[in-house]
Design an enzyme around this catalytic site. Structure first.
Site, short mmCIF file in Angstrom:
data_model
loop_
_atom_site.label_atom_id
_atom_site.label_comp_id
_atom_site.label_asym_id
_atom_site.label_seq_id
_atom_site.Cartn_x
_atom_site.Cartn_y
_atom_site.Cartn_z
N ASN A 11 22.86 29.74 59.34
CA ASN A 11 23.21 30.04 60.73
C ASN A 11 24.41 29.18 61.10
O ASN A 11 24.28 27.97 61.30
CB ASN A 11 21.99 29.72 61.62
CG ASN A 11 22.29 29.90 63.09
OD1 ASN A 11 23.35 30.40 63.47
ND2 ASN A 11 21.34 29.50 63.93
N LYS A 13 26.11 29.13 63.75
CA LYS A 13 26.21 28.80 65.19
C LYS A 13 27.66 28.96 65.65
O LYS A 13 28.34 29.87 65.18
CB LYS A 13 25.64 27.40 65.45
CG LYS A 13 24.22 27.27 64.86
CD LYS A 13 23.47 26.09 65.35
CE LYS A 13 22.08 26.08 64.73
NZ LYS A 13 21.24 25.00 65.20
N HIS A 99 16.57 32.85 68.81
CA HIS A 99 16.81 31.47 68.40
C HIS A 99 16.51 30.54 69.59
O HIS A 99 16.78 30.89 70.73
CB HIS A 99 18.26 31.29 67.93
CG HIS A 99 18.47 29.96 67.28
ND1 HIS A 99 18.66 28.81 68.00
CD2 HIS A 99 18.46 29.59 65.97
CE1 HIS A 99 18.78 27.79 67.16
NE2 HIS A 99 18.66 28.24 65.93
N GLU A 101 17.96 28.06 70.72
CA GLU A 101 19.12 27.71 71.56
C GLU A 101 19.40 28.82 72.58
O GLU A 101 19.95 28.57 73.64
CB GLU A 101 20.33 27.41 70.67
CG GLU A 101 20.16 26.05 69.99
CD GLU A 101 20.93 25.86 68.71
OE1 GLU A 101 21.81 26.68 68.37
OE2 GLU A 101 20.64 24.86 68.01
N GLU A 170 10.83 27.57 63.45
CA GLU A 170 11.79 26.49 63.68
C GLU A 170 11.30 25.59 64.80
O GLU A 170 11.54 25.89 65.98
CB GLU A 170 13.16 27.08 64.07
CG GLU A 170 13.79 27.93 63.00
CD GLU A 170 15.31 27.94 63.14
OE1 GLU A 170 15.97 27.61 62.16
OE2 GLU A 170 15.81 28.24 64.23
N GLY A 176 18.74 20.42 64.36
CA GLY A 176 19.94 19.64 64.58
C GLY A 176 19.68 18.17 64.86
O GLY A 176 20.57 17.44 65.30
N SER A 213 16.77 21.17 60.35
CA SER A 213 17.28 20.07 59.52
C SER A 213 16.96 20.22 58.04
O SER A 213 16.64 19.24 57.36
CB SER A 213 16.78 18.71 60.06
OG SER A 213 17.26 18.51 61.37
N GLY A 234 21.01 25.48 59.53
CA GLY A 234 22.12 25.36 60.46
C GLY A 234 23.21 24.47 59.89
O GLY A 234 23.99 24.89 59.03
P1 PGA Z 1 19.72 22.84 61.68
O1 PGA Z 1 19.61 24.21 62.49
O2 PGA Z 1 19.53 23.16 60.23
O3 PGA Z 1 21.11 22.32 61.99
O4 PGA Z 1 18.65 21.95 62.19
C1 PGA Z 1 18.66 25.20 62.15
C2 PGA Z 1 18.73 26.35 63.11
O5 PGA Z 1 18.93 26.13 64.32
O6 PGA Z 1 18.58 27.53 62.72
#
Ligand code: PGA
Length: 250
Positions: A11, A13, A99, A101, A170, A176, A213, A234
């Site tokens: 992803n 982003k 997602h 976010e 997730e 993140g 992460s 991500g």
């Molecule tokens: P991250 O994000 O690997 O940076 O934690 C994962 C995601 O939001 O899909």
């Protein structure tokens, strides 16, 4: 091991212009061309503006493209939004929906369900994201929360194919933050996701991903869990070499 092919999805982003997407694709395709063919299926999720460039860039290697979101209406007066037909024409075979976010920006379960419906109806593949906050985990509400998020969607979307839908677990507190769920925690939640989804579809065919992460150094332990069929990555998906290490770990 199950008969489910692992899926590693990156992803991106809000990263990568179309030019950068092409550069990334060239590097990853070169890495994929060396050594054994990976066991995992691979997807990347570029921003809308880089879908077409990514599609062209990955035309010569086995990577499919998904958008990071899609609108629930087929067309209309929705300034700034993008439809299923538009992402498909730009080269996407699927979309991430729900997602955290986007949910944090106000997307309700009902809207997530409408988007999943629209996308599956348009024969797109869907990576549906679910996950609890730290407060919910600490209050022992994780299982009930996941059940609510999954049934809100699957109650509203009858009769789809388990293979068109992927569910990514997730935990919000792991996204993140560098704070990963332990393999045991991730396994337990992914098994629960599969059990809940199993009331609606063939759970043995459903792929459940872990996200939050995921890095080259923790991927193998997470992916070794019986109910974890891949990862939604991500930050660590932005570096082709690191992303390739995660692909190899599957
Ligand atoms: P991250 O994000 O690997 O940076 O934690 C994962 C995601 O939001 O899909």
């Amino acid at each position: 091991m199950s008969e489910r092919t692992p899926l590693i999805a990156g992803n991106w982003k809000m990263h990568f212009t179309s030019h950068e997407a092409r550069e990334f694709a060239a590097e990853l395709c070169a890495l994929l061309g060396t050594g054994d063919t990976p066991t995992a299926e691979i997807a990347v999720c570029p921003p809308f503006t880089a879908l077409e460039a990514a599609g062209a860039g990955f035309a010569t290697c086995q990577v499919w493209i998904a958008a990071q979101d899609v609108h629930e209406q087929a067309s209309g007066a929705h300034t700034g939004e993008v439809s299923v037909a538009m992402i498909r024409a730009a080269g996407a075979e699927g979309a991430i929906v729900g997602h955290s976010e986007r949910r944090a920006a106000g997307e309700s379960d009902a809207r997530v369900a409408a988007k999943v419906s629209r996308a599956l109806e348009a024969q797109l593949r869907v990576i549906l994201c679910v996950g609890e906050s730290l407060e919910q985990r600490e209050a022992g509400e994780t299982d009930a929360w996941l059940e609510g998020q999954i049934s809100a969607v699957l109650d509203a979307v009858p009769g789809y194919d388990a293979e068109a839908l992927v569910i990514a677990y997730e935990p919000i507190w792991a996204i993140g933050t560098g704070r990963t769920a332990t393999p045991e925690m991730a396994q337990q939640a992914c098994a629960h996701v599969r059990a809940v989804a199993g009331r609606y579809l063939d759970a043995a065919r459903l792929r459940v991903l872990y996200g939050g992460s995921v890095k080259p150094d923790n991927a193998a332990d997470l992916l070794a869990q019986p109910d974890i069929d891949g990862a939604l990555v991500g930050g660590a998906s932005l570096d082709p070499v690191g992303f390739m290490e995660i692909i190899r770990a599957a």
